[in-house]
Design an enzyme around this catalytic site. Structure first.
Site, PDB file in Angstrom:
ATOM      1  N   ARG A 111       0.842  -1.192   0.000  1.00 15.08           N
ATOM      2  CA  ARG A 111       0.000   0.000   0.000  1.00 15.08           C
ATOM      3  C   ARG A 111       0.881   1.247   0.000  1.00 15.08           C
ATOM      4  NH1 ARG A 111      -4.711   2.380  -1.262  1.00 15.08           N
ATOM      5  NH2 ARG A 111      -6.005   3.085   0.484  1.00 15.08           N
ATOM      6  N   THR A 388      -9.364   0.768  -8.928  1.00 11.83           N
ATOM      7  CA  THR A 388      -8.725  -0.446  -8.497  1.00 11.83           C
ATOM      8  C   THR A 388      -8.921  -1.494  -9.563  1.00 11.83           C
ATOM      9  OG1 THR A 388      -9.403   0.226  -6.302  1.00 11.83           O
ATOM     10  CG2 THR A 388      -8.719  -2.039  -6.559  1.00 11.83           C
ATOM     11  N   ASN A 408      -6.371   4.603  -7.072  1.00 10.95           N
ATOM     12  CA  ASN A 408      -7.545   5.224  -6.457  1.00 10.95           C
ATOM     13  C   ASN A 408      -8.585   5.589  -7.500  1.00 10.95           C
ATOM     14  OD1 ASN A 408      -9.035   5.897  -4.194  1.00 10.95           O
ATOM     15  ND2 ASN A 408      -8.333   7.996  -4.164  1.00 10.95           N
ATOM     16  N   SER A 459      -7.895   1.041   3.308  1.00  8.29           N
ATOM     17  CA  SER A 459      -8.327   0.604   1.982  1.00  8.29           C
ATOM     18  C   SER A 459      -9.513  -0.334   2.102  1.00  8.29           C
ATOM     19  CB  SER A 459      -7.165  -0.125   1.287  1.00  8.29           C
ATOM     20  OG  SER A 459      -7.601  -0.737   0.087  1.00  8.29           O
ATOM     21  N   SER A 460     -10.257  -0.464   1.009  1.00  6.08           N
ATOM     22  CA  SER A 460     -11.327  -1.460   0.921  1.00  6.08           C
ATOM     23  C   SER A 460     -10.919  -2.666   0.088  1.00  6.08           C
ATOM     24  CB  SER A 460     -12.581  -0.826   0.305  1.00  6.08           C
ATOM     25  OG  SER A 460     -13.116   0.176   1.136  1.00  6.08           O
ATOM     26  N   GLY A 480     -13.579  -1.215  -7.175  1.00  4.38           N
ATOM     27  CA  GLY A 480     -14.861  -0.580  -6.901  1.00  4.38           C
ATOM     28  C   GLY A 480     -14.903   0.326  -5.691  1.00  4.38           C
ATOM     29  N   GLY A 481     -13.750   0.737  -5.160  1.00  7.33           N
ATOM     30  CA  GLY A 481     -13.770   1.645  -4.022  1.00  7.33           C
ATOM     31  C   GLY A 481     -14.517   1.048  -2.843  1.00  7.33           C
TER      32      GLY A 481
END
Length: 577
Positions: A111, A388, A408, A459-460, A480-481
């Protein structure tokens, strides 16, 4: 079982299926291209990803005798060339690996990180409001890139081929070019206005005209090829030191950013213990913080586990009611407790424990929605003793990789570093620029995820492995955030609770709720009768033309590999051997 799945695959192959596209990573229109999606079955190796040329680059490594890690690294570098909206070398992500010989799972965190000069209020105006332009579309929005370090770490520790071999397909694609496919044309067309504001992005991606190149046009990226060659020849130092690092630092200085050469040289990818959970006899291994994905997928699954959801019927009002309420509870916890585990204490064991979730489950009413404003993050004291892209790989040796990485927003910050051919990420927006207020994906985040020098933003991203009877069964994940977590969860529920094939589990309509705002998004395909019942139960429903994720998965069953690339966006491809 194998013959049944082969027959179902044949039915999918011979039936028309709508291919759906999304104009931005945050959600865009669904576009019907009238195409057919073809799933894949193989026995020696498979790469399920968002773009054909990159998936084939990964498969080429398997054919050379490489393993899943080699293929994953080759795919990642190639996506930086062929899928610039999300593929990258100046972003970051997570790789989850199953090592067959050791029968263990490794999670690699690459990350992005906040530069040393980053500060808590760096994205606030004088009046205390968030400066969105600075947070979204400036060089200050970029975190220290982790992708190159992460891919090199994975290859050196667990791969079998050398860096030169796995990078060559990406270099060839950048240097020799490739014909612009429909998906790339549409991506560039939808982002042309934003890319056109940056002189270098306009030159690299739009030919200096502000207009997307036509389909079939030969698309070459010589600056990116040169950047990739420096990595090929010098490894870590070819990106984080020397010419590339100097070019990044110069662009930061020119644009008033805070990242410098020392920040780049200090970056390191690290390994973490994955989050582990179970659901009805299946074992789930997923992403730990700074991803919130593994924790909240586990929470939603465990919240639903006692309910007879299969008897309620897939996507019935009764099932969706429980699913929405469980999502709310998980995302409420996300707003308070999740952040960088190196900077804040995260009560993972408590958040995923049965006593804690049993108490949270009491907030779920049988037939009425609980308003989000009433739902608060849970009290952990009683129990504690965020465009993503994703791909999945399996090899003939039994190794499995599931990888999600990002810059992002679609095309990141929209800023290309002159001389490098690469887009900067805008991952600093994944911090809470102002704790308690929503970010670019509408996620409300707490003090645990405030901007802090050297921290990794929450983060997701949710690369996930599922094990059946102790053996790898499914590798999955999604872009997909904020919608990544719910897309992955519903795919897993479709497989584990509703016994769907991989294609059906992926293609079925999805819903999404992230606590705040108090609105359940539903994809086309959910019955209008079902929606009306949910609305009568006081659920607020948003009928949306935006897609919820793009899940790319592989499944291992009876010695066969089944691959499926989500048809919600065009361009997906399963490369098989």
């Amino acid at each position: 079982m194998r013959l049944t799945r082969l027959f179902l695959a044949f039915l999918i192959i011979t039936s028309p299926m709508r291919s759906l596209a999304q104009s931005e990573s945050q959600g865009g229109p669904l576009i019907d291209y009238g195409t057919r999606f073809i799933p894949a079955i193989a026995s020696r190796g498979m790469v399920s990803g968002p773009e054909k040329l990159a998936s084939e680059a990964g498969l080429a490594m398997l054919k050379k005798g490489g393993n899943a890690i080699d293929a994953a690294v080759a795919t990642s570098f190639a996506l930086a060339v062929t899928l610039p909206r999300a593929g990258n070398i100046a972003g970051g992500g997570f790789m989850l690996v199953h090592l067959a010989d050791a029968n263990e799972q490794v999670f690699i965190d690459y990350r992005e990180m906040a530069p040393a000069a980053a500060s808590r209020d760096m994205f606030l105006n004088e009046d205390g409001t968030v400066n969105k332009r600075k947070a979204y579309n400036s060089v200050s929005a970029a975190g220290i890139p982790g992708t190159v370090a992460g891919l090199i770490h994975a290859l050196e520790q667990y791969g079998t081929l050398d860096l030169k071999t796995v990078m060559q397909p990406a270099i060839d694609l950048a240097e020799n070019g490739f014909a612009v496919p429909a998906a790339l044309h549409l991506n560039l067309r939808s982002a042309a206005k934003r890319l056109g504001r940056n002189e270098e992005a306009n030159r690299v991606y739009l030919g200096g005209t502000g207009t997307a190149p036509a389909m079939g046009t030969l698309f070459k990226q010589p600056d990116l090829a040169a950047t990739l060659k420096r990595v090929r020849d010098k490894g870590f130092d070819g990106f984080y030191k020397g010419k590339t690092a100097a070019l990044i630092a110069a662009e930061m200085q020119r644009g008033g950013g805070v990242m410098n050469a020392d920040d780049l040289a200090s970056y390191r990818a690290i390994e973490r213990k994955p989050v582990r959970a179970s659901f009805r006899g299946y074992d789930i291994v997923s992403a730990p913080p700074p991803s919130s994905g593994g924790v909240h997928v586990s929470q939603i699954l465990k919240l639903l586990e006692p309910y007879p959801i299969e008897d309620m019927g897939h996507n019935s009002a009764a099932y969706l009611h429980l699913l929405i309420e469980s999502m709310k509870l998980a995302y409420a916890d996300r707003s308070e407790y999740l952040g960088d585990p190196d900077r804040t204490t995260i009560p993972i064991a408590t958040l995923t424990s049965e006593p804690y979730l049993e108490k949270r489950r009491e907030l779920i009413k049988d037939d009425e929605a609980t308003p989000s404003e009433i739902i608060k993050p849970g009290d952990v004291d009683d129990y504690e003793s965020t465009e993503t892209t994703h791909f999945s790989v399996v090899d003939q040796f039994g190794n499995v990789v599931t990888n999600t990485y990002t810059i992002n927003f679609s095309f990141g910050s929209g800023i290309v570093v002159p001389g490098t051919g690469m887009l900067l990420n805008n991952e600093m927006d994944d911090f809470a620029a102002k704790p308690g207020f929503p970010n670019g994906y509408g996620l409300v985040q707490g003090e645990a995820n405030a901007v802090s020098a050297g921290s990794r933003p929450l983060s997701s991203m949710t690369p996930t492995l599922v094990f059946k009877e102790g053996k790898p069964w499914v590798a999955t994940g999604s872009p997909g955030g904020s919608r990544i977590i719910t897309a992955v969860t519903q795919t897993l529920l479709n497989l584990m609770a509703f016994d769907m094939t991989l294609g059906m589990a992926t293609s079925s309509p999805r819903i999404h709720h992230q606590w705040m705002p108090d609105m359940a998004m539903v994809e086309p395909g959910i019955s209008e009768d079902t929606i009306r019942i949910l609305e009568k139960s006081k659920h607020k429903i948003l009928r949306s033309n935006s897609t919820i994720g793009r899940v790319n998965s592989v499944q291992i069953e009876d010695g066969w590999f089944y691959g499926y690339a989500d048809p919600r966006r065009p361009g997906g491809h399963v490369a098989t051997w």
